[in-house]
Design a protein around this motif. Sequence first.
Motif, PDB file in Angstrom:
ATOM      1  N   TYR A  36       0.977  -1.108   0.083  1.00  0.00           N
ATOM      2  CA  TYR A  36       0.213   0.083   0.070  1.00  0.00           C
ATOM      3  C   TYR A  36       0.816   1.216  -0.230  1.00  0.00           C
ATOM      4  N   PHE A  62      -5.044   7.381   1.696  1.00  0.00           N
ATOM      5  CA  PHE A  62      -4.810   6.159   0.982  1.00  0.00           C
ATOM      6  C   PHE A  62      -4.404   6.514  -0.733  1.00  0.00           C
ATOM      7  N   TYR A 111      -3.142   0.504  -4.040  1.00  0.00           N
ATOM      8  CA  TYR A 111      -3.286  -0.900  -3.215  1.00  0.00           C
ATOM      9  C   TYR A 111      -2.706  -2.041  -4.247  1.00  0.00           C
ATOM     10  N   PRO A 165      -5.353  -3.656  -7.979  1.00  0.00           N
ATOM     11  CA  PRO A 165      -6.841  -3.501  -8.062  1.00  0.00           C
ATOM     12  C   PRO A 165      -7.521  -2.285  -7.281  1.00  0.00           C
ATOM     13  N   ASP A 166      -7.018  -1.516  -6.672  1.00  0.00           N
ATOM     14  CA  ASP A 166      -7.508  -0.130  -6.401  1.00  0.00           C
ATOM     15  C   ASP A 166      -6.520   0.817  -6.391  1.00  0.00           C
ATOM     16  N   GLY A 178      -5.248  -9.549   2.583  1.00  0.00           N
ATOM     17  CA  GLY A 178      -6.499  -9.380   3.601  1.00  0.00           C
ATOM     18  C   GLY A 178      -6.555  -8.690   4.484  1.00  0.00           C
ATOM     19  N   TYR A 179      -6.900  -9.027   5.519  1.00  0.00           N
ATOM     20  CA  TYR A 179      -7.230  -8.095   6.896  1.00  0.00           C
ATOM     21  C   TYR A 179      -6.140  -7.928   7.792  1.00  0.00           C
ATOM     22  N   ASN A 180      -4.984  -8.463   7.579  1.00  0.00           N
ATOM     23  CA  ASN A 180      -3.904  -8.628   8.308  1.00  0.00           C
ATOM     24  C   ASN A 180      -3.138  -7.205   8.741  1.00  0.00           C
ATOM     25  N   GLU A 181      -2.383  -7.255   9.604  1.00  0.00           N
ATOM     26  CA  GLU A 181      -1.769  -5.951  10.289  1.00  0.00           C
ATOM     27  C   GLU A 181      -0.769  -5.535   8.962  1.00  0.00           C
ATOM     28  N   GLN A 182      -0.773  -4.243   8.863  1.00  0.00           N
ATOM     29  CA  GLN A 182       0.031  -3.432   7.737  1.00  0.00           C
ATOM     30  C   GLN A 182       1.216  -3.185   8.812  1.00  0.00           C
ATOM     31  N   PHE A 202       4.325  -0.402   8.491  1.00  0.00           N
ATOM     32  CA  PHE A 202       4.719   0.671   7.605  1.00  0.00           C
ATOM     33  C   PHE A 202       6.228   0.761   7.439  1.00  0.00           C
TER      34      PHE A 202
END
Lengths: 111, 113
Positions: free
Chosen positions: B33, B45, B48, B55-56, B98-102, B104
Amino acid sequence: RKEVEQDPGPFNVPEGATVAFNCTYSNSASQSFFWYRQDCRKEPKLLMSVYSSGNEDGRFTAQLNRASQYISLLIRDSKLSDSATYLCVVTANSGYSTLTFGKGTMLLVSP
Amino acid sequence: GAGVSQSPSNKVTEKGKDVELRCDPISGHTALYWYRQSLGQGLEFLIYFQGNSAPDKSGLPSDRFSAERTGGSVSTLTIQRTQQEDSAVYLCASSFGGYNEQFFGPGTRLTVL
């Protein structure tokens, strides 16, 4: 309309105090919720995830209220090292983890 | 292990010049990201990546901004014809998806004069 709203603060508290932050979010489809911590001129780091049942990690307690669309963070026995900006973060139900960040709440813990 | 790295850490450029910002994610992280943070503002944001595809791209502020990712690893964010309002800290994050920790990186502080 702001997607994630937080009181910017600063919250000035003495060492040992208990302090609480709230955050509201607008997207009722949000699936995941987090608190990140960002020190001055540093990158954000995950503090804790927020679960529907509420969760605790040492001096930190996070709670989620889906009906009212807000999450909270409680810090007990504040330390000088807790001074930072606390970011409320939510994800949308978009199939992947695009995080939407609040602008953060600044906490200043003084001796 | 090594975290997310970004380069350069600081970049000062003149208005109208092009800049390239680089991100090396954590090895094995499929999701990458880009965000930016202007002074006193929250994180915004930008784009991604899942693998090498994006895709985004909905957060890219204009067609002067583009990004690519190669080999499912390194990503480059390019800003063409920089403007003063592009001045910000550009942050890269990676996760297992997925929804895992990002996680930085330390960011690139861009200043456009």
